[in-house]
Design a protein around this motif. Sequence first.
Motif, PDB file in Angstrom:
ATOM      1  N   UNK A 168       0.788  -1.244   0.000  1.00 37.35           N
ATOM      2  CA  UNK A 168       0.000   0.000   0.000  1.00 37.35           C
ATOM      3  C   UNK A 168       0.813   1.283   0.000  1.00 37.35           C
ATOM      4  N   UNK A 169       2.040   1.203   0.514  1.00 33.16           N
ATOM      5  CA  UNK A 169       2.839   2.420   0.626  1.00 33.16           C
ATOM      6  C   UNK A 169       2.458   3.223   1.859  1.00 33.16           C
ATOM      7  N   UNK A 170       3.329   4.184   2.206  1.00 32.97           N
ATOM      8  CA  UNK A 170       3.094   5.009   3.396  1.00 32.97           C
ATOM      9  C   UNK A 170       2.719   6.415   2.922  1.00 32.97           C
ATOM     10  N   UNK A 171       1.561   6.897   3.352  1.00 33.75           N
ATOM     11  CA  UNK A 171       1.112   8.222   2.917  1.00 33.75           C
ATOM     12  C   UNK A 171       1.975   9.327   3.515  1.00 33.75           C
ATOM     13  N   UNK A 172       2.226   9.205   4.815  1.00 33.53           N
ATOM     14  CA  UNK A 172       2.947  10.267   5.502  1.00 33.53           C
ATOM     15  C   UNK A 172       4.139   9.655   6.245  1.00 33.53           C
ATOM     16  N   UNK A 173       5.299   9.685   5.612  1.00 35.66           N
ATOM     17  CA  UNK A 173       6.476   9.031   6.187  1.00 35.66           C
ATOM     18  C   UNK A 173       6.892   9.714   7.491  1.00 35.66           C
ATOM     19  N   UNK A 174       6.802  11.042   7.540  1.00 36.16           N
ATOM     20  CA  UNK A 174       7.185  11.764   8.761  1.00 36.16           C
ATOM     21  C   UNK A 174       6.362  11.304   9.961  1.00 36.16           C
ATOM     22  N   UNK A 175       5.086  11.134   9.723  1.00 30.83           N
ATOM     23  CA  UNK A 175       4.188  10.675  10.790  1.00 30.83           C
ATOM     24  C   UNK A 175       4.538   9.236  11.209  1.00 30.83           C
ATOM     25  N   UNK A 176       4.807   8.381  10.219  1.00 36.87           N
ATOM     26  CA  UNK A 176       5.133   6.981  10.509  1.00 36.87           C
ATOM     27  C   UNK A 176       6.416   6.862  11.328  1.00 36.87           C
ATOM     28  N   UNK A 177       7.330   7.803  11.133  1.00 34.63           N
ATOM     29  CA  UNK A 177       8.604   7.778  11.849  1.00 34.63           C
ATOM     30  C   UNK A 177       8.466   8.217  13.299  1.00 34.63           C
ATOM     31  N   UNK A 178       7.412   8.940  13.621  1.00 33.80           N
ATOM     32  CA  UNK A 178       7.260   9.503  14.966  1.00 33.80           C
ATOM     33  C   UNK A 178       7.144   8.421  16.026  1.00 33.80           C
ATOM     34  N   UNK A 179       7.892   8.585  17.146  1.00 34.13           N
ATOM     35  CA  UNK A 179       7.769   7.615  18.226  1.00 34.13           C
ATOM     36  C   UNK A 179       6.321   7.539  18.714  1.00 34.13           C
ATOM     37  N   UNK A 213       0.302   2.896  -3.074  1.00 39.48           N
ATOM     38  CA  UNK A 213      -0.172   1.866  -4.019  1.00 39.48           C
ATOM     39  C   UNK A 213       0.935   1.231  -4.878  1.00 39.48           C
ATOM     40  N   UNK A 214       2.176   1.661  -4.691  1.00 41.90           N
ATOM     41  CA  UNK A 214       3.282   1.056  -5.441  1.00 41.90           C
ATOM     42  C   UNK A 214       4.135   0.213  -4.496  1.00 41.90           C
ATOM     43  N   UNK A 215       4.453   0.766  -3.328  1.00 40.95           N
ATOM     44  CA  UNK A 215       5.225  -0.010  -2.368  1.00 40.95           C
ATOM     45  C   UNK A 215       6.176   0.830  -1.539  1.00 40.95           C
ATOM     46  N   UNK A 216       6.927   0.133  -0.694  1.00 36.50           N
ATOM     47  CA  UNK A 216       7.838   0.798   0.230  1.00 36.50           C
ATOM     48  C   UNK A 216       9.189   0.112   0.187  1.00 36.50           C
ATOM     49  N   UNK A 217      10.237   0.918   0.262  1.00 33.00           N
ATOM     50  CA  UNK A 217      11.588   0.355   0.351  1.00 33.00           C
ATOM     51  C   UNK A 217      12.318   1.030   1.508  1.00 33.00           C
ATOM     52  N   UNK A 218      12.824   0.222   2.414  1.00 31.17           N
ATOM     53  CA  UNK A 218      13.600   0.743   3.537  1.00 31.17           C
ATOM     54  C   UNK A 218      15.044   0.290   3.349  1.00 31.17           C
ATOM     55  N   UNK A 219      15.947   1.234   3.350  1.00 30.89           N
ATOM     56  CA  UNK A 219      17.369   0.914   3.186  1.00 30.89           C
ATOM     57  C   UNK A 219      18.100   1.284   4.478  1.00 30.89           C
ATOM     58  N   UNK A 220      18.762   0.316   5.066  1.00 32.53           N
ATOM     59  CA  UNK A 220      19.451   0.550   6.339  1.00 32.53           C
ATOM     60  C   UNK A 220      20.919   0.177   6.211  1.00 32.53           C
ATOM     61  N   UNK A 221      21.732   0.905   6.951  1.00 34.42           N
ATOM     62  CA  UNK A 221      23.163   0.604   6.930  1.00 34.42           C
ATOM     63  C   UNK A 221      23.652   0.400   8.361  1.00 34.42           C
ATOM     64  N   UNK A 222      24.482  -0.610   8.531  1.00 32.98           N
ATOM     65  CA  UNK A 222      25.111  -0.802   9.836  1.00 32.98           C
ATOM     66  C   UNK A 222      26.617  -0.891   9.622  1.00 32.98           C
ATOM     67  N   UNK A 223      27.339  -0.060  10.332  1.00 34.03           N
ATOM     68  CA  UNK A 223      28.798  -0.123  10.251  1.00 34.03           C
ATOM     69  C   UNK A 223      29.284  -1.041  11.366  1.00 34.03           C
ATOM     70  N   UNK A 224      30.015  -2.057  10.990  1.00 30.06           N
ATOM     71  CA  UNK A 224      30.549  -2.964  11.989  1.00 30.06           C
ATOM     72  C   UNK A 224      31.911  -2.436  12.411  1.00 30.06           C
ATOM     73  N   UNK A 225      31.985  -2.060  13.684  1.00 28.78           N
ATOM     74  CA  UNK A 225      33.221  -1.442  14.182  1.00 28.78           C
ATOM     75  C   UNK A 225      34.316  -2.503  14.270  1.00 28.78           C
ATOM     76  N   UNK A 226      35.394  -2.186  13.614  1.00 26.88           N
ATOM     77  CA  UNK A 226      36.523  -3.111  13.701  1.00 26.88           C
ATOM     78  C   UNK A 226      37.505  -2.595  14.739  1.00 26.88           C
ATOM     79  N   UNK A 227      38.029  -3.503  15.543  1.00 27.15           N
ATOM     80  CA  UNK A 227      39.059  -3.090  16.494  1.00 27.15           C
ATOM     81  C   UNK A 227      40.317  -2.736  15.717  1.00 27.15           C
ATOM     82  N   UNK A 228      40.754  -1.509  15.876  1.00 27.44           N
ATOM     83  CA  UNK A 228      42.022  -1.147  15.262  1.00 27.44           C
ATOM     84  C   UNK A 228      43.121  -1.793  16.098  1.00 27.44           C
ATOM     85  N   UNK A 229      43.951  -2.554  15.447  1.00 25.37           N
ATOM     86  CA  UNK A 229      44.945  -3.356  16.157  1.00 25.37           C
ATOM     87  C   UNK A 229      45.806  -2.520  17.100  1.00 25.37           C
ATOM     88  N   UNK A 230      46.316  -1.395  16.590  1.00 23.81           N
ATOM     89  CA  UNK A 230      47.223  -0.597  17.402  1.00 23.81           C
ATOM     90  C   UNK A 230      46.506   0.072  18.578  1.00 23.81           C
TER      91      UNK A 230
END
Lengths: 111, 160
Positions: free
Chosen positions: B87-98, B130-147
């Motif tokens: 169905x898609x989201x009519x009001x994305x700002x509203x949907x994001x609200x806690x 009526x077309x759809x929704x796409x959510x794109x998320x990114x997670x950075x995996x913290x690498x321990x810097x050896x030094x």
Amino acid sequence: MNIKYKDEDKLLILEITEEIDHHTTEKIRRLADYEIQRRSPKRVIFDFNSVVFMDSAGIGMVIGRYKTASMIGAKMEMINVRESIRKIFEMTGVLKIIPVVKEEILVEENV
Amino acid sequence: MKKMCDNEMTLEFLSKSCNESFARITVAAFAAALDPTIEELADIKTAVSEVVTNSIIHAYDSSDEIIKIHCKIIDNEIIIEISDTGKGIEDIEQARKPLYTSKAELERSGMGFTIIESFMDDVKIESIVDIGTKVTMKKIIKKDDFSENEDTYNFLNKGE
């Protein structure tokens, strides 16, 4: 879900034994409401010891059961909540109305 | 040029609620190649679970529609794209609200997007009614810097 009840303390312990998401909450909700209404406890405790995963569906689920318990005058608490799950509860202030308590104060064996 | 460890996968499944756990476990298994901490892995699982649940509850009325997940690993980042043709989201700002929910009767807390945003490093929501929704998320995996990791450094340099 494992259910323990101690009659003399009117204490109902509901141990959730699965991951909590939208798919599993329906069943948990039905069983928990049934037990709370049937036993009329003074105190209801959700035991999260076996819960390794929970998403936001868990927030609605515990608040809903808090309402069921409040209606019959029972108080509700949670035990054995791991850090990843506590984080989700903390974001919504759930812990202010349903506190996490230490396990030691509980009954020592199954009832 | 792509690095050896860069990777990609696509997953398609029906909009059944039992697939919520399938989706998060599969993405977590894919992300495991980045050697994330238990906490980072839990964050990814929760975010995937939230988005897939949204598609199941809000996008579709039936459980025989398709939800698609496309994942990419680039360097130490995982990019997760979850899309539906609902169905898609009519009001994305509203949907994001806690605490905003259109499904209070289902005991939904309205915290889904808030949790996604706090657990992931970047979240983008695209939706057309009526077309759809796409959510794109990114997670950075913290690498321990050896030094910078003093304990390991000291341990490995002992006895020299």
